[in-house]
Design an enzyme around this catalytic site. Sequence first.
Site, PDB file in Angstrom:
ATOM      1  N   LYS A  77       0.855  -1.196   0.000  1.00  0.00           N
ATOM      2  CA  LYS A  77       0.000   0.000   0.000  1.00  0.00           C
ATOM      3  C   LYS A  77       0.891   1.247   0.000  1.00  0.00           C
ATOM      4  O   LYS A  77       1.903   1.292   0.707  1.00  0.00           O
ATOM      5  CB  LYS A  77      -0.904  -0.026   1.236  1.00  0.00           C
ATOM      6  CG  LYS A  77      -2.006   1.031   1.207  1.00  0.00           C
ATOM      7  CD  LYS A  77      -2.928   0.888   2.426  1.00  0.00           C
ATOM      8  CE  LYS A  77      -4.072   1.892   2.401  1.00  0.00           C
ATOM      9  NZ  LYS A  77      -4.949   1.769   3.593  1.00  0.00           N
ATOM     10  N   SER A 152      -9.790   1.687   2.540  1.00  0.00           N
ATOM     11  CA  SER A 152      -8.900   2.416   1.671  1.00  0.00           C
ATOM     12  C   SER A 152      -7.832   1.565   0.991  1.00  0.00           C
ATOM     13  O   SER A 152      -7.200   2.033   0.049  1.00  0.00           O
ATOM     14  CB  SER A 152      -8.210   3.521   2.466  1.00  0.00           C
ATOM     15  OG  SER A 152      -7.367   2.961   3.456  1.00  0.00           O
ATOM     16  N   SER A 176      -9.993  -0.528   6.856  1.00  0.00           N
ATOM     17  CA  SER A 176      -9.373  -0.353   5.540  1.00  0.00           C
ATOM     18  C   SER A 176      -8.659  -1.570   4.968  1.00  0.00           C
ATOM     19  O   SER A 176      -8.295  -1.580   3.799  1.00  0.00           O
ATOM     20  CB  SER A 176      -8.390   0.821   5.564  1.00  0.00           C
ATOM     21  OG  SER A 176      -9.095   2.042   5.445  1.00  0.00           O
TER      22      SER A 176
END
Lengths: 486, 502
Positions: A77, A152, A176
């Site tokens: 990420k 996210s 997330s």
Amino acid sequence: MHTGSVDFQSIKPLLAAGSISCTSLAETYLQHIDKGAHLNAFISVFAEKALEQAAAVDRKRTRGTAGRLAGLFLGVKDNIVWSSGPTTCASRMLAGYHSPFSATVLKRLAEEDAIFLGKTNMDEFAMGSSTENSAYGGVRLPADPGRVPGGSSGGSAAAVAAGLCTAALGSDTGGSIRQPASFCGVVGLKPTWGRVSRYGLVAFASSLDQIGPMGRSVADCAELLQVMAGYDPADATSSMAPVPDYAASLTRDLKGLRIGLPREFFPQAGMESAVRAAVEECAAFLRREGAELVPVSLPHSGYAIAAYYVIADAEASANLARFDGARYGRRSPAAAALEEMYTLSRSEGFGVEVKRRIMLGTFVLSSGYYEAYYGKAQKVRTLLQRDFAEAFRTCDLLLTPVCPTTAFRIGEKAGDPLAMYLSDIFTVSVNMAGLPALALPCGRDSAGLPIGAQLIGPAFSEPLLLAAGHHLEKGHAPARAFAEAS
Amino acid sequence: MNGTGANSHSNPGLVSAPFEVVIGLEVHIQLQTRSKIFCGCSVQFGAEANSQVCPVCLGLPGALPVLNEKVLASAARLALATGCRINPVSLFARKNYFYPDLPKGYQISQFDQPFASDGGMTVTSEGDAQRAIRIRRIHLEDDAGRSIHAEAFVAEDETLLDLNRCGVPLLELVTEPDLRSPAEAADFMQRLRQLVRYLGISSGNMEEGSLRCDANISLRPAGSDGLGVKTELKNMNSFRHVERALAFEIARQGALLAAGGRIEQQTLLWDPARGMAEPMRSKEEAHDYRYFPEPDLMPVAISGEWVEELRRQMPELPEARKARYEREFGLPAYDAGLLTGDPGVADYFERLAARIEDKKLASNWVMGEVMRASNARGCSVLELKMTPEHLAVLLDSLSRGRIHQQAARRIFAEGLENGLSPAEAIEREAGAQIHDTDQLRMVVREALTSHPDETEAWLGGKDKLAGFFTGVILQSLQGRADPRAIMALLQEERKALLEKRG
């Protein structure tokens, strides 16, 4: 074979047998990334470096000196800093930013020869539940490109689901990791707060943030956690508790395990019936495996979303203050004086959702409002922690849905922040209490969209969570859903 | 309020009858740890700009603070020395504001749960009266960097940043508004400097910014218990400026109140060059710091056993040491106070006193030659090449009359340069002494004949003039004679001259 659709546990014997190599794996993943470009799962791809490293790991394998993660290709990420590539947090604010140091988790994973394929797309600064809030454009759900992958960590989830990497790292502040894992039909683990070092994770809400693994099997997540977990002298909040052998505990017996079903997480309204049915089937399976089902209550969970957004945004307003245009990141070319440098750089650099949260967070900490908002939210947080503690007196784990719905359409909630926030209704309490939780696929709805189940345990109960998840995955057919998905 | 107009404030700083001065101080003490409070960077003063920085003190994305536990011991020592209660649990908090030299956009400080609370110190008030000043709290925080505008190498429209100071550990000590005059405030700061030096926790150097002080100041009708509207004074970077700035502000507020005006709550910056304080731009001070608990650091837990351990290791503090010097060495209060003013001077003195009998001689030399030499060189007495051990050898020869004062000063000056043992120089000086009585008698006679007026007066009964002649003679011999021998010869000559006159 289709290397993109198997987990790391299946890759290992193939590597050992010599039927594939790290180099051939790297080539395959890079081809998949090209083919999956429409998903927009990656912000940057380190193709050359990955191939170089794959060759180097192959040489180590010949010498017998390769680490345990040799052959594992990770998506990272883009809010986890790596000194060999850019870190953007999917924000214009950090376009071109290159961190001089690497996150502790990446160092640990690299030491075991995991290879980083690229940085995955996300909601800007991890603020969002759909990965639509990215300066690099939204991510598409592999199962239906008209839908969002959740967020996210939507880029990581989509990349794993579509076979663009073996596994990925996400970060989970209010769901997330788990919510996108659920939407995409992969496994995602949010570890206990403090179990995994946050050093090198660009902070959103420090008291809630946690890095965790996302993969194609529970065993893969267990193995990644094994390498990532443990005390880090660079993170004062990381736990000194010894790291247990997660792989060894996967097969432990579930007989007598008490599974709590919190009634607030199975509401009459606002939840899709397919989601309820799929999670209830998981419960039934676990009971057949010898577990006991226990009705429990988390009476304050109704306040969790409100309190979460106060605390998370308060912390975010401070954590994001460093992006001021003074030293690195974006500085507005139009700024002529100090005050302008701040206002223009930040107005131009941050997206709408990030600005909304900074303003909200600034407001709730302001003189005269602190007690009414931040102070009260902290009290709710304490009550939530007590709710969980109370529930865990009568059960060992909780089973809930990850999200009331399956993946929604792109744009469906983008204009309605409150509707978007409610997407985290079953996940935020876990962060508020600092607990570990595992999201894993447990079926599909009538449109073929993945449904996720969530297992929540007391602090540091990852071995038990992973074991329960592993049993579900091995024995409960719908929990193996994604293997057929790609 | 019955102020009688401007004439009642003709003496700035000394407010006459109707007003009482109320001052509280917020003092920042830079700790002398080896590394910064939340990272491993060095805290060395004067290093090249931006050379002592890392991702943590630069506040780079993803970096996290880790408490340097050394600062806890420093804080605890100051807390113990000032009688503060060390709180079993204290919390770090974020203090939010934007400034280019604050890379994180917040300072890590302590807010509602400070490290220590409720202590006190004594100051000397008018007429040597001792007054107790309450200390509200002592807390830990990190320092910000420095913005550089007013230097020759900075262009007019530029600001340069030196972030070396970011993350240097600070203690903030806050007093209650108990100080009643600029002199008391300056004395408080001097005593605090002495204390932090004794505790070895800070250099206490105000000019280098290791000790910084802001003051809250207000006036109220004499005899009243309420508090008037206060102003905050900043940028007072020496004891003298503390006193001058406060006197200035007292005069300003006094004149304003006496004229029936009202004090506006504001922050004023002391301008030492112009000798006046001026308000900061209101934007610069309109801060809502939005404190909240720092989630990156765990609460600081302090155990009672650890505090007791530190208490046992506490050094002797200035007051106790001064009393001991009077008692143990028989020194006058003045000497004892001066010698114990700085722990380095006191250590030097004790090493010297341990080696010689005449403690007053040792005291005179330390207060004179030794402190003069360290001031001239801008170094600590302990850094002088003339060590107390060498000085002891020198003073021993002096008190036994092998050499005299002037020769001793000469040897001392040589020792300051070469750092050698004075033994050889003493032999040289002693060897150079004129022992030949006839030769000395010639010099004595010459001194008398070249000062006929003084000689007459001396013969006429002004005995004190013997000392004068001894001085003249030693001067002409550059000190290479035993003063006692000269004195004896002078008496012989006097007797002979008087006999001659019959």
